[in-house]
Design a protein around this motif. Structure first.
Motif, mmCIF file in Angstrom:
data_model
loop_
_atom_site.group_PDB
_atom_site.id
_atom_site.type_symbol
_atom_site.label_atom_id
_atom_site.label_comp_id
_atom_site.label_asym_id
_atom_site.label_seq_id
_atom_site.Cartn_x
_atom_site.Cartn_y
_atom_site.Cartn_z
ATOM 1 N N ILE A 84 0.864 -1.181 0.000
ATOM 2 C CA ILE A 84 0.000 0.000 0.000
ATOM 3 C C ILE A 84 0.900 1.230 0.000
ATOM 4 C CG2 ILE A 84 -1.763 1.296 1.244
ATOM 5 C CD1 ILE A 84 -2.625 -1.404 2.496
ATOM 6 N N ILE B 95 -4.949 3.191 7.507
ATOM 7 C CA ILE B 95 -4.653 1.779 7.246
ATOM 8 C C ILE B 95 -4.774 1.018 8.563
ATOM 9 C CG2 ILE B 95 -3.009 0.142 6.278
ATOM 10 C CD1 ILE B 95 -3.921 2.363 4.317
ATOM 11 N N ILE C 89 -2.418 -0.664 -4.715
ATOM 12 C CA ILE C 89 -3.131 0.348 -3.933
ATOM 13 C C ILE C 89 -2.249 1.579 -3.777
ATOM 14 C CG2 ILE C 89 -4.342 0.858 -1.791
ATOM 15 C CD1 ILE C 89 -5.593 -1.475 -3.269
#
Length: 340
Positions: free
Chosen positions: A81, A230, A117
């Protein structure tokens, strides 16, 4: 400054207390160029071949993040990510795709294209965002720098961020959850870039209003910022359960004074490291019983709240691209003579 000292945390009080997760930064701080890249590596193995279960939740959709459609459709996370500034998401996607192509020879052929992502917040007050200064080398540097004990504050993607009219950036924290006699970990990491100073609350204290009333310059304006959240855990959860957990991050936002403003892109991504999805006909996965989720919800809300505060605590005062000083929380409290 210490907060939440009575709650059980992991040894580092960071998202990396969830075993296997690593975080790396690439920081650009040169005059009017103050930006960067942050990379969250979800586990220590091969994330593309050993996917994790994940989900996202859009609290307020004023954002440009990439990769969330497939994440929610399939319920699997198959890439690191990344975090960066709004106008650099294309470069980060392109550079990380090159990294994936180099790493996996079948990508784009037999195995198809990876779903990478890339998340963003707007750092245009401090950073010359129009200059598109994030390059491939910064993406690779963030990947190479991944470690368990990483910096917080004005680093990586957080270099140019502002929250509550104060300097902010990257913040993280963790919580230990006991379920049926066994300890599990939930951690969060935020890229924080939202809010107005008079709304800031820390531990239910309206510290922002105190600073606002004592300040000679009354900062009003609209909340135009964003936050990327996150959430990671080693608790076995389904994609549907992870979306439920991600929704509770909004409680942490509200506890620090956010009202989820019109211009704020508030995005939460949650994943579990407990089950790895491989190329099998059938997957054997374990998930937590639904009625045991309450402690997970509470841990998520608490961790996100503290991560946001940590993004302020660990940041340093900075000069905007227009020469205006953006004070850190610590410096602003000192300047105004407020004890905390």
């Amino acid at each position: 400054m210490k907060i939440f000292t009575d709650r059980k945390k992991g040894p580092l009080n960071k998202i990396t207390d969830v075993e296997g997760i690593r975080v790396g930064h690439s920081t650009i701080n040169d005059g009017k160029i103050k930006t960067g890249v942050t990379c969250i590596m979800p586990h220590g193995g091969d994330i593309f071949k050993e996917k994790l279960i994940g989900a996202s939740y859009i609290i307020n959709g004023y954002g440009k993040s990439l990769g969330l459609i497939q994440l929610d459709e399939l319920g699997t996370l198959e890439s690191p990510i990344f975090m960066t500034n709004t106008m650099s998401i294309g470069e980060v996607l392109n550079s990380s795709m090159k990294w994936m192509i180099d790493k996996y020879k079948d990508v784009g052929n037999k195995s198809g294209a990876p779903n990478i992502i890339v998340t963003e917040c707007n750092d245009g007050v401090i950073n010359d965002m129009r200059g598109l200064h994030v390059k491939e080398k910064n993406v690779l540097e963030a990947i190479e720098n991944i470690s368990e004990d990483f910096e917080e504050g004005s680093v990586g993607a957080g270099t140019g961020m502002i929250s509550f009219n104060l300097k902010s950036g990257i913040g993280s924290s963790s919580r230990i959850i006991e379920i049926k006699g066994k300890n599990y970990t939930l951690g969060s990491l935020v890229l924080s870039n939202f809010g107005k100073i008079k709304d800031l609350k820390i531990g239910n204290r309206e510290i922002g209003r105190q600073m606002y009333l004592k300040s000679k310059e009354k900062k009003e304006g609209k909340d135009k910022g964003s936050i990327i959240i996150i959430i990671a855990t080693d608790i076995p959860l389904s994609a549907r359960q992870l979306k439920r957990v991600a929704k509770r991050s909004a409680i942490g936002l509200g506890n620090v004074g956010s009202f989820l403003g019109h211009g704020s892109g508030d995005i939460a991504i949650a994943f579990s490291t407990a089950n790895k999805i491989k190329d099998n006909t059938f997957e054997d996965i374990r998930i937590l019983r639904e009625d045991l989720l309450d402690e997970v919800f509470k841990a998520c809300a608490e961790s996100v709240e503290e991560s946001i505060i940590n993004s302020l605590i660990y940041s340093k005062s900075e000069i905007s691209k227009d020469g205006k000083r953006i004070f850190s929380l610590e410096d602003n409290l000192k300047n105004l003579g407020i004890d905390f």
